[in-house]
Scaffold this motif. Sequence first.
Motif, PDB file in Angstrom:
ATOM      1  N   LEU A  81       5.781  46.494  17.804  1.00  0.00           N
ATOM      2  CA  LEU A  81       4.691  45.718  17.193  1.00  0.00           C
ATOM      3  C   LEU A  81       4.878  45.645  15.683  1.00  0.00           C
ATOM      4  O   LEU A  81       3.918  45.454  14.939  1.00  0.00           O
ATOM      5  CB  LEU A  81       3.335  46.346  17.537  1.00  0.00           C
ATOM      6  CG  LEU A  81       2.925  46.273  19.017  1.00  0.00           C
ATOM      7  CD1 LEU A  81       1.633  47.028  19.262  1.00  0.00           C
ATOM      8  CD2 LEU A  81       2.780  44.815  19.462  1.00  0.00           C
ATOM      9  N   GLN A  82       6.118  45.733  15.248  1.00  0.00           N
ATOM     10  CA  GLN A  82       6.429  45.602  13.819  1.00  0.00           C
ATOM     11  C   GLN A  82       6.154  44.170  13.381  1.00  0.00           C
ATOM     12  O   GLN A  82       6.602  43.215  14.012  1.00  0.00           O
ATOM     13  CB  GLN A  82       7.893  45.960  13.562  1.00  0.00           C
ATOM     14  CG  GLN A  82       8.283  45.967  12.103  1.00  0.00           C
ATOM     15  CD  GLN A  82       9.718  46.439  11.897  1.00  0.00           C
ATOM     16  OE1 GLN A  82      10.321  46.999  12.817  1.00  0.00           O
ATOM     17  NE2 GLN A  82      10.249  46.231  10.715  1.00  0.00           N
ATOM     18  N   GLN A  83       5.440  44.017  12.265  1.00  0.00           N
ATOM     19  CA  GLN A  83       4.963  42.694  11.857  1.00  0.00           C
ATOM     20  C   GLN A  83       5.814  42.048  10.780  1.00  0.00           C
ATOM     21  O   GLN A  83       5.555  40.902  10.395  1.00  0.00           O
ATOM     22  CB  GLN A  83       3.508  42.804  11.381  1.00  0.00           C
ATOM     23  CG  GLN A  83       2.571  43.359  12.439  1.00  0.00           C
ATOM     24  CD  GLN A  83       1.157  43.513  11.938  1.00  0.00           C
ATOM     25  OE1 GLN A  83       0.623  42.642  11.253  1.00  0.00           O
ATOM     26  NE2 GLN A  83       0.527  44.634  12.272  1.00  0.00           N
ATOM     27  N   SER A  84       6.813  42.720  10.264  1.00  0.00           N
ATOM     28  CA  SER A  84       7.697  42.151   9.249  1.00  0.00           C
ATOM     29  C   SER A  84       8.998  42.949   9.236  1.00  0.00           C
ATOM     30  O   SER A  84       9.109  44.003   9.874  1.00  0.00           O
ATOM     31  CB  SER A  84       7.031  42.201   7.867  1.00  0.00           C
ATOM     32  OG  SER A  84       6.750  43.545   7.498  1.00  0.00           O
ATOM     33  N   GLY A  85      10.001  42.421   8.510  1.00  0.00           N
ATOM     34  CA  GLY A  85      11.279  43.112   8.436  1.00  0.00           C
ATOM     35  C   GLY A  85      11.947  43.244   9.779  1.00  0.00           C
ATOM     36  O   GLY A  85      12.300  44.340  10.218  1.00  0.00           O
ATOM     37  N   PHE A  86      12.155  42.108  10.466  1.00  0.00           N
ATOM     38  CA  PHE A  86      12.653  42.116  11.843  1.00  0.00           C
ATOM     39  C   PHE A  86      14.168  42.320  11.866  1.00  0.00           C
ATOM     40  O   PHE A  86      14.937  41.375  12.052  1.00  0.00           O
ATOM     41  CB  PHE A  86      12.286  40.810  12.536  1.00  0.00           C
ATOM     42  CG  PHE A  86      10.826  40.482  12.482  1.00  0.00           C
ATOM     43  CD1 PHE A  86       9.893  41.245  13.158  1.00  0.00           C
ATOM     44  CD2 PHE A  86      10.375  39.398  11.738  1.00  0.00           C
ATOM     45  CE1 PHE A  86       8.548  40.940  13.115  1.00  0.00           C
ATOM     46  CE2 PHE A  86       9.031  39.082  11.699  1.00  0.00           C
ATOM     47  CZ  PHE A  86       8.115  39.856  12.378  1.00  0.00           C
ATOM     48  N   ALA A  87      14.602  43.547  11.671  1.00  0.00           N
ATOM     49  CA  ALA A  87      16.032  43.850  11.697  1.00  0.00           C
ATOM     50  C   ALA A  87      16.495  44.079  13.129  1.00  0.00           C
ATOM     51  O   ALA A  87      15.823  44.743  13.912  1.00  0.00           O
ATOM     52  CB  ALA A  87      16.328  45.079  10.841  1.00  0.00           C
ATOM     53  N   SER A 143      -6.544  46.803  16.019  1.00  0.00           N
ATOM     54  CA  SER A 143      -6.471  45.823  14.935  1.00  0.00           C
ATOM     55  C   SER A 143      -5.195  44.992  15.022  1.00  0.00           C
ATOM     56  O   SER A 143      -5.204  43.771  14.799  1.00  0.00           O
ATOM     57  CB  SER A 143      -6.554  46.538  13.583  1.00  0.00           C
ATOM     58  OG  SER A 143      -6.403  45.620  12.533  1.00  0.00           O
ATOM     59  N   VAL A 144      -4.089  45.645  15.364  1.00  0.00           N
ATOM     60  CA  VAL A 144      -2.809  44.941  15.483  1.00  0.00           C
ATOM     61  C   VAL A 144      -2.852  43.922  16.619  1.00  0.00           C
ATOM     62  O   VAL A 144      -2.413  42.779  16.474  1.00  0.00           O
ATOM     63  CB  VAL A 144      -1.668  45.956  15.713  1.00  0.00           C
ATOM     64  CG1 VAL A 144      -0.360  45.227  16.024  1.00  0.00           C
ATOM     65  CG2 VAL A 144      -1.492  46.831  14.487  1.00  0.00           C
ATOM     66  N   MET A 145      -3.406  44.317  17.765  1.00  0.00           N
ATOM     67  CA  MET A 145      -3.492  43.399  18.899  1.00  0.00           C
ATOM     68  C   MET A 145      -4.432  42.239  18.612  1.00  0.00           C
ATOM     69  O   MET A 145      -4.209  41.106  19.048  1.00  0.00           O
ATOM     70  CB  MET A 145      -3.951  44.165  20.142  1.00  0.00           C
ATOM     71  CG  MET A 145      -2.972  45.237  20.611  1.00  0.00           C
ATOM     72  SD  MET A 145      -1.293  44.599  20.875  1.00  0.00           S
ATOM     73  CE  MET A 145      -1.571  43.485  22.249  1.00  0.00           C
ATOM     74  N   GLU A 146      -5.487  42.496  17.856  1.00  0.00           N
ATOM     75  CA  GLU A 146      -6.403  41.414  17.478  1.00  0.00           C
ATOM     76  C   GLU A 146      -5.696  40.418  16.562  1.00  0.00           C
ATOM     77  O   GLU A 146      -5.881  39.206  16.685  1.00  0.00           O
ATOM     78  CB  GLU A 146      -7.630  41.996  16.787  1.00  0.00           C
ATOM     79  CG  GLU A 146      -8.677  40.944  16.436  1.00  0.00           C
ATOM     80  CD  GLU A 146      -9.916  41.548  15.799  1.00  0.00           C
ATOM     81  OE1 GLU A 146     -10.793  40.760  15.369  1.00  0.00           O
ATOM     82  OE2 GLU A 146     -10.013  42.793  15.729  1.00  0.00           O
ATOM     83  N   LYS A 147      -4.877  40.928  15.654  1.00  0.00           N
ATOM     84  CA  LYS A 147      -4.118  40.040  14.774  1.00  0.00           C
ATOM     85  C   LYS A 147      -3.130  39.195  15.567  1.00  0.00           C
ATOM     86  O   LYS A 147      -2.959  37.995  15.304  1.00  0.00           O
ATOM     87  CB  LYS A 147      -3.374  40.853  13.721  1.00  0.00           C
ATOM     88  CG  LYS A 147      -2.580  39.999  12.741  1.00  0.00           C
ATOM     89  CD  LYS A 147      -1.922  40.835  11.674  1.00  0.00           C
ATOM     90  CE  LYS A 147      -1.128  39.947  10.705  1.00  0.00           C
ATOM     91  NZ  LYS A 147      -0.478  40.736   9.629  1.00  0.00           N
ATOM     92  N   LEU A 148      -2.478  39.809  16.547  1.00  0.00           N
ATOM     93  CA  LEU A 148      -1.546  39.067  17.390  1.00  0.00           C
ATOM     94  C   LEU A 148      -2.266  37.947  18.128  1.00  0.00           C
ATOM     95  O   LEU A 148      -1.779  36.808  18.188  1.00  0.00           O
ATOM     96  CB  LEU A 148      -0.876  40.014  18.389  1.00  0.00           C
ATOM     97  CG  LEU A 148       0.023  39.357  19.444  1.00  0.00           C
ATOM     98  CD1 LEU A 148       1.197  38.651  18.788  1.00  0.00           C
ATOM     99  CD2 LEU A 148       0.509  40.398  20.451  1.00  0.00           C
ATOM    100  N   SER A 149      -3.423  38.254  18.693  1.00  0.00           N
ATOM    101  CA  SER A 149      -4.202  37.243  19.416  1.00  0.00           C
ATOM    102  C   SER A 149      -4.580  36.088  18.505  1.00  0.00           C
ATOM    103  O   SER A 149      -4.502  34.916  18.893  1.00  0.00           O
ATOM    104  CB  SER A 149      -5.451  37.880  20.026  1.00  0.00           C
ATOM    105  OG  SER A 149      -6.201  36.925  20.736  1.00  0.00           O
ATOM    106  N   ASP A 150      -4.971  36.395  17.275  1.00  0.00           N
ATOM    107  CA  ASP A 150      -5.339  35.341  16.328  1.00  0.00           C
ATOM    108  C   ASP A 150      -4.134  34.488  15.957  1.00  0.00           C
ATOM    109  O   ASP A 150      -4.246  33.260  15.822  1.00  0.00           O
ATOM    110  CB  ASP A 150      -5.934  35.958  15.057  1.00  0.00           C
ATOM    111  CG  ASP A 150      -7.295  36.607  15.302  1.00  0.00           C
ATOM    112  OD1 ASP A 150      -7.926  36.272  16.324  1.00  0.00           O
ATOM    113  OD2 ASP A 150      -7.705  37.445  14.487  1.00  0.00           O
ATOM    114  N   LEU A 151      -2.955  35.108  15.818  1.00  0.00           N
ATOM    115  CA  LEU A 151      -1.754  34.365  15.441  1.00  0.00           C
ATOM    116  C   LEU A 151      -1.354  33.364  16.511  1.00  0.00           C
ATOM    117  O   LEU A 151      -1.094  32.195  16.222  1.00  0.00           O
ATOM    118  CB  LEU A 151      -0.599  35.342  15.188  1.00  0.00           C
ATOM    119  CG  LEU A 151      -0.511  36.000  13.815  1.00  0.00           C
ATOM    120  CD1 LEU A 151       0.606  37.021  13.786  1.00  0.00           C
ATOM    121  CD2 LEU A 151      -0.290  34.962  12.728  1.00  0.00           C
TER     122      LEU A 151
END
Length: 364
Positions: free
Chosen positions: A115-121, A289-297
């Motif tokens: 569930l990393q939200q940035s820096g997709f290495a 909070s992370v899952m809620e952000k994913l749903s919104d995205l």
Amino acid sequence: PEAIAPLSLASKYTKIIIAGDNHQVGPQISVCSDFARENGLGTPLLERLFSHYKSLETSKTSRLHTSTLLTNYRCHPSILMLSSSLFYECALLSRSTSIPHPNAPYPLVFVCTSLQQSGFACLPDRCEKEADILLARAIEFLNSWPVTPGKEVAVGILASTKQQVACLRQKYKKYRYQMKSPFNKRVEILPTYNIQGEEFDAVFISTVEPTDSQQRPWDSVRSICNELVFNTVITRARSLVYGVGNPFLMQHLGTHYSRNCWSVYIQRCIQCSSLHLSDSCRDTPQLASVMEKLSDLVSATGTEDDSTILDLVPPDAVIERYISDIMSRRDFQMSHKLVQDPRGNVAWKDVEVESGYESSDERE
């Protein structure tokens, strides 16, 4: 250029029939040169003809030279609905008798391995971790697949890079011994960009792939987020599509294409409770909070058809929904209408508006 050679043998009496799907992977996948793509060699002949006739769609020439097959006998209605709404203006009709796996009542599934939200290495340990999770789930589903005497269960395990395909093949040597009754089960591990013509009961997709310095797909043509690759992959499955990876990565990479297909896919999984977390993701800080952000995205990039999800409904009900959608989107007074014969087959029927009578020319 290869298509021009046989066409050069045609005379004025020759009729040429080209069959294919310009919304799926075609010859452009083999064009590796950016210079060649920029100068038009990345556009296959089928797509050129489709675009040409589409520009003439109000004329009789367009109606005489193009035909679209609407009925699909492979994919479960819920799988086909996703493809149909994204690429075919809800025009496809499902006649499949495929049923979902008992452990996956909704045939679209996504398992979050990160569930990393940035820096997709694209790190080696992350690739191996995803391969282990994917293979374990694939074997689990194979072992619990309902057995039909005399019928083989086929599973495709797919990845978008050669390195991940090689990793999956190497690890499968260990996992294959966990398979029960392997004699009536077929497992193939293939790259996602080279599966045209294949057909499986289920496809399991490793979505990990490298990105460039600007967090864009390293290979935009062969990326699993490419619309043509995505559509080809999901329509190989009869009963189950099972994706594994980082949903934030899929949503981000999808923004570089005209259709953010994985965002729509993940949204449907959320709506139908088929989005799952791997054990490592359950320990994510502030998980709610992370899952809620994913749903919104994913909700922000969804399509107009995502508001209604038809889950496990009879094929006839799906067809009625499709016909309703088509009738509301298309103008049938000009050239054609949709008809259904007593056997339930649906076809386009040309209407000669000028002469006031209907022709007998029908297209599936």
